[in-house]
Design a protein around this motif. Sequence first.
Motif, PDB file in Angstrom:
ATOM      1  N   VAL A 103      -4.286  53.502  86.290  1.00  0.00           N
ATOM      2  CA  VAL A 103      -5.414  52.037  86.199  1.00  0.00           C
ATOM      3  C   VAL A 103      -4.568  50.738  86.907  1.00  0.00           C
ATOM      4  N   PRO A 104      -3.537  50.051  86.237  1.00  0.00           N
ATOM      5  CA  PRO A 104      -2.825  49.126  87.147  1.00  0.00           C
ATOM      6  C   PRO A 104      -3.484  49.082  88.537  1.00  0.00           C
ATOM      7  N   ALA A 105      -2.725  50.122  89.154  1.00  0.00           N
ATOM      8  CA  ALA A 105      -3.010  50.357  90.405  1.00  0.00           C
ATOM      9  C   ALA A 105      -4.177  50.332  91.669  1.00  0.00           C
ATOM     10  N   ILE A 106      -5.448  50.106  90.720  1.00  0.00           N
ATOM     11  CA  ILE A 106      -6.098  49.111  91.051  1.00  0.00           C
ATOM     12  C   ILE A 106      -6.717  48.807  91.909  1.00  0.00           C
ATOM     13  N   ALA A 107      -5.289  47.343  90.586  1.00  0.00           N
ATOM     14  CA  ALA A 107      -5.572  46.032  91.396  1.00  0.00           C
ATOM     15  C   ALA A 107      -5.025  45.903  92.534  1.00  0.00           C
ATOM     16  N   TYR A 108      -4.003  46.899  92.225  1.00  0.00           N
ATOM     17  CA  TYR A 108      -3.242  47.016  93.656  1.00  0.00           C
ATOM     18  C   TYR A 108      -3.969  47.281  94.885  1.00  0.00           C
ATOM     19  N   LEU A 139       2.449  56.502  92.409  1.00  0.00           N
ATOM     20  CA  LEU A 139       1.118  56.198  92.552  1.00  0.00           C
ATOM     21  C   LEU A 139       0.735  54.487  92.954  1.00  0.00           C
ATOM     22  N   ALA A 140       1.486  53.741  92.413  1.00  0.00           N
ATOM     23  CA  ALA A 140       1.844  52.204  92.938  1.00  0.00           C
ATOM     24  C   ALA A 140       1.908  52.329  94.203  1.00  0.00           C
ATOM     25  N   PHE A 141       2.611  52.794  95.053  1.00  0.00           N
ATOM     26  CA  PHE A 141       2.910  52.816  96.461  1.00  0.00           C
ATOM     27  C   PHE A 141       2.283  53.240  97.171  1.00  0.00           C
ATOM     28  N   LEU A 142       1.760  54.314  96.167  1.00  0.00           N
ATOM     29  CA  LEU A 142       0.532  55.299  97.157  1.00  0.00           C
ATOM     30  C   LEU A 142      -1.010  54.311  96.958  1.00  0.00           C
ATOM     31  N   ALA A 143      -1.447  53.428  96.290  1.00  0.00           N
ATOM     32  CA  ALA A 143      -2.441  52.699  96.071  1.00  0.00           C
ATOM     33  C   ALA A 143      -1.958  51.541  97.019  1.00  0.00           C
ATOM     34  N   ALA A 144      -0.868  50.945  96.921  1.00  0.00           N
ATOM     35  CA  ALA A 144      -0.372  50.473  97.664  1.00  0.00           C
ATOM     36  C   ALA A 144      -0.884  50.381  99.464  1.00  0.00           C
ATOM     37  N   ALA A 145      -0.434  51.971  99.905  1.00  0.00           N
ATOM     38  CA  ALA A 145      -0.552  52.103 101.174  1.00  0.00           C
ATOM     39  C   ALA A 145      -2.046  52.144 101.618  1.00  0.00           C
ATOM     40  N   LEU A 146      -2.456  52.706 100.461  1.00  0.00           N
ATOM     41  CA  LEU A 146      -3.629  52.960 100.854  1.00  0.00           C
ATOM     42  C   LEU A 146      -4.828  51.535 101.532  1.00  0.00           C
ATOM     43  N   SER A 147      -4.173  50.528 100.444  1.00  0.00           N
ATOM     44  CA  SER A 147      -5.127  48.915 100.996  1.00  0.00           C
ATOM     45  C   SER A 147      -4.718  48.832 102.207  1.00  0.00           C
ATOM     46  N   ALA A 148      -3.223  48.601 102.657  1.00  0.00           N
ATOM     47  CA  ALA A 148      -2.837  48.260 103.811  1.00  0.00           C
ATOM     48  C   ALA A 148      -4.053  49.032 104.454  1.00  0.00           C
ATOM     49  N   PHE A 149      -3.479  50.407 104.633  1.00  0.00           N
ATOM     50  CA  PHE A 149      -4.238  50.862 105.625  1.00  0.00           C
ATOM     51  C   PHE A 149      -6.242  50.952 105.495  1.00  0.00           C
ATOM     52  N   VAL A 150      -6.611  50.452 104.515  1.00  0.00           N
ATOM     53  CA  VAL A 150      -7.711  50.362 105.133  1.00  0.00           C
ATOM     54  C   VAL A 150      -8.390  49.023 105.243  1.00  0.00           C
ATOM     55  N   GLY A 151      -6.962  48.184 104.887  1.00  0.00           N
ATOM     56  CA  GLY A 151      -7.159  46.570 104.955  1.00  0.00           C
ATOM     57  C   GLY A 151      -7.212  46.419 107.165  1.00  0.00           C
ATOM     58  N   SER A 152      -6.279  47.569 107.295  1.00  0.00           N
ATOM     59  CA  SER A 152      -5.733  47.853 108.618  1.00  0.00           C
ATOM     60  C   SER A 152      -7.361  47.676 109.748  1.00  0.00           C
ATOM     61  N   LEU A 153      -8.745  48.233 108.953  1.00  0.00           N
ATOM     62  CA  LEU A 153      -9.288  49.180 109.455  1.00  0.00           C
ATOM     63  C   LEU A 153     -10.775  48.080 109.770  1.00  0.00           C
ATOM     64  N   LEU A 154     -10.746  47.672 108.264  1.00  0.00           N
ATOM     65  CA  LEU A 154     -12.173  46.966 107.608  1.00  0.00           C
ATOM     66  C   LEU A 154     -11.562  44.845 107.585  1.00  0.00           C
ATOM     67  N   PRO A 155     -12.935  44.421 107.862  1.00  0.00           N
ATOM     68  CA  PRO A 155     -12.477  42.940 107.195  1.00  0.00           C
ATOM     69  C   PRO A 155     -12.098  42.595 105.764  1.00  0.00           C
ATOM     70  N   LEU A 161       5.116  65.601  98.801  1.00  0.00           N
ATOM     71  CA  LEU A 161       3.958  64.860  99.551  1.00  0.00           C
ATOM     72  C   LEU A 161       2.850  63.177  99.172  1.00  0.00           C
ATOM     73  N   ARG A 162       3.589  63.687  98.206  1.00  0.00           N
ATOM     74  CA  ARG A 162       2.693  61.535  97.628  1.00  0.00           C
ATOM     75  C   ARG A 162       3.933  60.273  98.404  1.00  0.00           C
ATOM     76  N   ILE A 163       4.980  61.153  98.828  1.00  0.00           N
ATOM     77  CA  ILE A 163       5.629  59.688  98.723  1.00  0.00           C
ATOM     78  C   ILE A 163       5.382  59.559 100.649  1.00  0.00           C
ATOM     79  N   ALA A 164       5.285  61.034 101.099  1.00  0.00           N
ATOM     80  CA  ALA A 164       5.205  61.506 102.487  1.00  0.00           C
ATOM     81  C   ALA A 164       3.503  60.523 102.706  1.00  0.00           C
ATOM     82  N   LEU A 165       2.838  60.828 101.896  1.00  0.00           N
ATOM     83  CA  LEU A 165       1.702  59.923 102.010  1.00  0.00           C
ATOM     84  C   LEU A 165       1.708  58.822 102.139  1.00  0.00           C
ATOM     85  N   THR A 166       2.715  57.862 101.617  1.00  0.00           N
ATOM     86  CA  THR A 166       2.504  57.035 101.250  1.00  0.00           C
ATOM     87  C   THR A 166       3.146  56.688 102.360  1.00  0.00           C
TER      88      THR A 166
END
Length: 259
Positions: A62-67, A146-162, A235-240
């Motif tokens: 749930v808090p990872a939505i903010a991340y 999960l917090a690190f995974l959400a933040a990494a996903l956020s950074a990845f999407v941010g590198s592709l889109l406005p 796997l979560r650490i590797a994906l992050t």
Amino acid sequence: MSFLRLARVHARMARRQSALWAVSILLTLIAVGIALIAMPDLAKPTGSQVDLAFLGQTLGLVPAIAYAAAFTDLASAPARLGIMEIEDSTPVSPVKLLAARVTGMLSVMIWPSAAALAVCGFMQSPNGFSSVLTALAVFAATAVPLAFLAAALSAFVGSLLPQALARITAAAAWCVVVCFTTFAPMPVGASRSKMGVVTDTICQGFFGCQPVIDLDVMGGSAAYTAFDAALLLVLRIALTLALVAAAALISRKRNFQRR
């Protein structure tokens, strides 16, 4: 500059962002409320490590939505703020820089989740100090990855889109992750079903949670073993790490193309 020094710099920057603090604390309280509804004994002496594990799952999701919404500019911010040339002059790779930004930011923003677990572990006082250690173990195994995974996903999407579109996309993607990993339809009759609350593989393998919280629908022992839980954690650490590396390299390549 060392990784830890870089992380401390970004941690100091995160402490000044009151909006992130407010959202993180609010979502932490929502996660605790959800866990208390599912596990009424969570903060009572009759509570167990299963209750703490489910709280760890909700705090990881749930808090990872903010991340997911807040970290979209971590990879692209240096070029936008005009400090990319300074970073280029330091002997630090783009991946290391981005990893330090994520670590520094989360080292501050994840404290409300750690405090919630520690307090609930302390409230289970008849179980002794071991309940607090269990709460910390749950925090390290569930909420932190999960917090690190959400933040990494956020950074990845941010590198592709406005940035505006990236924030919406990353938050929506994480909400989909929450829905499909936490809720599942469970049959309750010949032609009826209900939504069951599914526990994380790590919660099942490491902490003995039931496969589904709704015990009237599905009881029995844990479906996943400790080996399965360890495999998912790796796997979560590797994906992050893969998302952080991809975000850093994509952002650096796009910045060079603009020059």
